[in-house]
Scaffold this motif. Structure first.
Motif, PDB file in Angstrom:
ATOM      1  N   ASP A 108       7.582   6.328  13.954  1.00  0.00           N
ATOM      2  CA  ASP A 108       6.371   6.501  13.521  1.00  0.00           C
ATOM      3  C   ASP A 108       6.096   6.290  11.876  1.00  0.00           C
ATOM      4  O   ASP A 108       5.393   5.587  11.393  1.00  0.00           O
TER       5      ASP A 108
ATOM      6  N   ALA B  97       4.285   3.529   9.901  1.00  0.00           N
ATOM      7  CA  ALA B  97       3.333   3.666   9.003  1.00  0.00           C
ATOM      8  C   ALA B  97       3.847   3.164   7.324  1.00  0.00           C
ATOM      9  O   ALA B  97       3.053   2.443   6.905  1.00  0.00           O
TER      10      ALA B  97
ATOM     11  N   ASN C  59      -0.391   5.414   3.794  1.00  0.00           N
ATOM     12  CA  ASN C  59      -0.135   5.606   5.176  1.00  0.00           C
ATOM     13  C   ASN C  59       1.188   6.299   5.366  1.00  0.00           C
ATOM     14  O   ASN C  59       1.094   7.449   6.168  1.00  0.00           O
TER      15      ASN C  59
ATOM     16  N   THR D 219       1.279  10.006   7.631  1.00  0.00           N
ATOM     17  CA  THR D 219       2.110  10.287   8.624  1.00  0.00           C
ATOM     18  C   THR D 219       2.946  11.070   8.464  1.00  0.00           C
ATOM     19  O   THR D 219       3.106  12.189   9.309  1.00  0.00           O
TER      20      THR D 219
END
Lengths: 433, 433
Positions: B49, B53, B158, B162
């Motif tokens: 993830d 991001a 981002n 995250t």
């Protein structure tokens, strides 16, 4: 030397002082101590002149209607002067704060790191009309290798001018440059001083809360000091009430104008009924005026304490009282309204004491003793240059170590960083010596 | 948590963070280490993830035409992420900076003074678009018992969102309150942050010189950092010229964008004729552009260095050169134009080295080694939270100890100050325990 300067002239003085400071920083312990002893001798020799200059200040101040406490501070009679000169000689005997090695480490063979204490440079010291403060500050500055630009309260102008003249004259026969000690005489110069961050390394303001706050908010130079001294005493439900009474009376009345005297007393509700009448009686016998929150007023017939009271440093025989229902509420009250100076708890419960000392955010957190111990002399520092309520060190009562900083010295034998990076990077040894 | 806040909302967040900090400060070493380990695990689990991001940030930045060096800083691929997570686990293994007792003294029988290290409270950290900085900073903050309000460069938004989401989620299963870690996402919030001196205890700005200077000049909160890194190397007349060449090349070229790289080379006139052609050749082979004062231009056919050059941090393969006729002139040049970061001398003469190290006013004063050693890791601090060019400590490369302060704890048995004053004053014992 003694100037009514424009800001341009002040800059020149600051530059000259900064150069004098650099030379001073390189002198040995003995050289600095000899200069301090020379000052002590010169002050003794010129005692009559000093007392005469001070008498002139006192006469003028009386004509202006100076208050009794301020007059007492201004007055520099023979006894006070003798004690102050003894204080100068005490500074000679203090340990040298310079040259202390706090880190000594081999980074690699032949590459040695040392962290060594050194002077700050130039101190800007603005003090109240108390002439002996000038003498104390100057001797502490020279001891710590710093030059000083002094500005004393206007009522003490003749005393200060005479003292600085004697001190500079005395330094001429020592290794310390007379330009190490400068006196400013007008209030406008303070504003000009505050922008000289290129030359002045630390400002120590003494005086009213408003004055210190003004200095703090109007300069990029680090400031050592405290605007407020809003100290608290919390009497826990597990307190010994005799101890609580004695500590409350001492913390409030032993010297109510001191910054380490308490302004607010917090009392756990479980003991409020028993303790409030007792402490009210004890404080009444010391002429302390009490103000209380609603719960306190249930037990005592006293004036209401308002939100404003929790934020007020009375510096007088007045005390606000609040009843709280838990240690946590007491801690929150202190962290909300306190000035991070000194706060104390009275309790026989070790856990409560520990929680209080951990969670109260103040330079001094005390258990079962008076807040009045917050003082450099009482802490055994030998001297106090100020009390700081900032969070970064130096914090709390600050001795000579507040007037020094440190440098990292690295000595090699041609060592370069490339050796320690890349694919075949050599490892550092990092061995403390 | 992640907010586009008005200044009112920001104040609420700061207050909440401040409360979380207070709880954190009371946690044990193990509790804090477990939370850091939980973060490391969560980052591992969510690696995909995070990388996704970050790829989104990188794509957007490329569309905006980001420069190659900035892109490399922004990019958080698998290798860099793994190394960063290893770095988090290294923080677990660092010594706990909290609870160190630096003074332990009996003031009188039963009256004990301790000076104990404790957290600062809330750190405001503003960093460039380099997502792994967020991870490093957060683990160091938790280790030192401090909460953090983070603001990363906008290109990394981002990635930062995250990361903070993962970190806060991981903290839920630990004793550290997730509110310990906060992320701001808009530039306006920085201005609002700067006035929250009631809640924020230290600001650490990273970024351009102008940016750091802006922060320093627009807040009353203490700032840890440095605007400029104008470092000097002085080649004394008694220098070994091989050593001088190697150190000059390393100090300039090993990483020219670093703050501890040199910008100006000072050369004693007695060796100028011999050394200048030699060093010019060595630097030319490293593509360093040279600029020189009049005397240097006598020996080398290079562009003139102006007053502006002495004040410039090139952060690039450019070097200004000045020939001086004494050690004293070199020291004066450094104290006039330097930024108090790191300055070095190459000499075989111990006295000159000592004078240089005493009189140069900088956090680092070096003898016969490269200025590039000015770094917390190289000093063996285990971590570096910043480099400070202020004079007051912490100064120079700052490790975890820059994130803590201290408190004075005094414990008594009902001791009051009145016992130690007046005619029958009891003396303090002042015995170190």
């Amino acid at each position: 030397m003694i100037v009514n300067s424009s800001s341009l002239l002040l800059k020149e003085i600051a530059e000259k002082t900064s150069q004098a400071a650099r030379k001073l920083g390189g002198l040995s312990t003995d050289d600095r101590n000899q200069a301090i002893e020379a000052i002590a001798q010169a002050l003794e020799t010129a005692s009559a002149d000093i007392i005469k200059a001070n008498e002139l200040d006192c006469e003028l101040a009386e004509k202006e209607g100076i208050s009794k406490p301020l007059y007492n501070r201004l007055k520099l009679g023979e006894t006070k002067l003798k004690a102050t000169i003894k204080g100068v000689r005490d500074v000679v005997n203090l340990a040298d704060p310079l040259g202390h090695i706090s880190i000594h480490r081999e980074l690699d063979e032949g590459l040695i790191l040392k962290r060594v204490s050194c002077p700050l440079g130039v101190l800007g010291i603005i003090f109240e009309a108390r002439p002996e403060a000038l003498i104390q500050i100057t001797s502490l500055a020279i001891k710590s290798g710093n030059a000083v630009i002094l500005k004393g309260g206007k009522e003490a102008i003749n005393s200060c001018q005479t003292l600085v003249k004697i001190i500079r004259e005395a330094l001429k026969n020592t290794k310390v440059d007379p330009d190490t000690v400068q006196l400013l005489t007008t209030r406008e110069e303070i504003r000009n001083l505050l922008v000289l961050d290129e030359y002045i390394d630390l400002i120590i303001p003494r005086g009213s809360n408003e004055f210190v706050r003004f200095i703090q908010q109007n300069t990029n130079i680090p400031v050592l000091g405290h605007a407020d001294g809003i100290c608290h005493l919390y009497i826990d439900k597990q307190a010994d009430l005799e101890t609580a009474t004695s500590i409350t009376v001492d913390s409030k009345t032993q010297y109510p104008a001191a910054c380490n005297a308490i302004e607010t007393l917090l009392i756990h509700q479980d003991i409020a009924a028993e303790f409030l009448p007792k402490i009210a009686e004890a404080l009444n016998s010391h002429q302390v005026k009490l103000k209380g929150d609603k719960l306190t007023q249930n037990y005592l017939n006293i004036e209401a304490a308002t939100e404003e009271d929790w934020k007020t440093e009375y510096s007088d025989l007045i005390l606000s009282i609040k009843v709280v229902d838990s240690l946590e509420v007491a801690i929150n009250h202190i962290n909300t309204y306190g000035s991070k100076h000194t706060d104390a708890i009275v309790t026989e419960d070790r856990n409560s004491a520990e929680t209080f000392m951990n969670q109260v955010d103040a330079a001094g957190v005390y258990h079962n003793c008076s807040t009045r111990f917050a003082d450099g002399f009482r802490y055994g520092f030998g001297a106090e240059v100020g009390i700081s309520t900032q969070k970064m060190p130096p914090r709390g009562p600050v001795g000579l170590e507040g007037l020094v900083t440190y440098k990292y010295q690295v000595t090699g034998k041609g060592h370069i960083a490339a050796t320690y990076s890349g694919d075949n990077a050599k490892a550092f040894t990092h061995k403390d010596v």
